[in-house]
Design a protein around this motif. Sequence first.
Motif, PDB file in Angstrom:
ATOM      1  N   THR A  43       0.947  -1.146   0.057  1.00  0.00           N
ATOM      2  CA  THR A  43      -0.023   0.077  -0.042  1.00  0.00           C
ATOM      3  C   THR A  43       0.764   1.393  -0.101  1.00  0.00           C
ATOM      4  O   THR A  43       1.868   1.355   0.703  1.00  0.00           O
ATOM      5  N   VAL A  44       0.636   2.160  -0.845  1.00  0.00           N
ATOM      6  CA  VAL A  44       1.370   3.488  -0.891  1.00  0.00           C
ATOM      7  C   VAL A  44       0.502   4.558  -0.401  1.00  0.00           C
ATOM      8  O   VAL A  44      -0.615   4.838  -1.185  1.00  0.00           O
ATOM      9  N   ARG A  45       0.710   5.331   0.396  1.00  0.00           N
ATOM     10  CA  ARG A  45      -0.079   6.680   0.572  1.00  0.00           C
ATOM     11  C   ARG A  45       0.719   7.876   0.448  1.00  0.00           C
ATOM     12  O   ARG A  45       1.978   7.791   0.682  1.00  0.00           O
ATOM     13  N   TRP A  46       0.321   8.867   0.122  1.00  0.00           N
ATOM     14  CA  TRP A  46       0.972  10.075   0.049  1.00  0.00           C
ATOM     15  C   TRP A  46       0.029  11.363   0.518  1.00  0.00           C
ATOM     16  O   TRP A  46      -1.089  11.263   0.770  1.00  0.00           O
ATOM     17  N   SER A  47       0.921  12.289   1.214  1.00  0.00           N
ATOM     18  CA  SER A  47      -0.015  13.555   1.830  1.00  0.00           C
ATOM     19  C   SER A  47      -0.505  14.219   0.469  1.00  0.00           C
ATOM     20  O   SER A  47      -0.005  14.240  -0.435  1.00  0.00           O
TER      21      SER A  47
END
Length: 50
Positions: A43-47
């Motif tokens: 899983t990749v999350r970014w602001s």
Amino acid sequence: MGGAFRVEVGQQSVLLSELGDYVLFGPAHAHRLQALGAATMLTVRWSSSR
């Protein structure tokens, strides 16, 4: 990664089972993940830029 996942975003349901499958959704979208057996996911999350 490996295995299979069912991803529900809103009223839609998506099966991720092949290498390279992905789903993209914004922060306002509630989601649910279900591993369908032994599985591994990245899983990749970014602001946000706000």
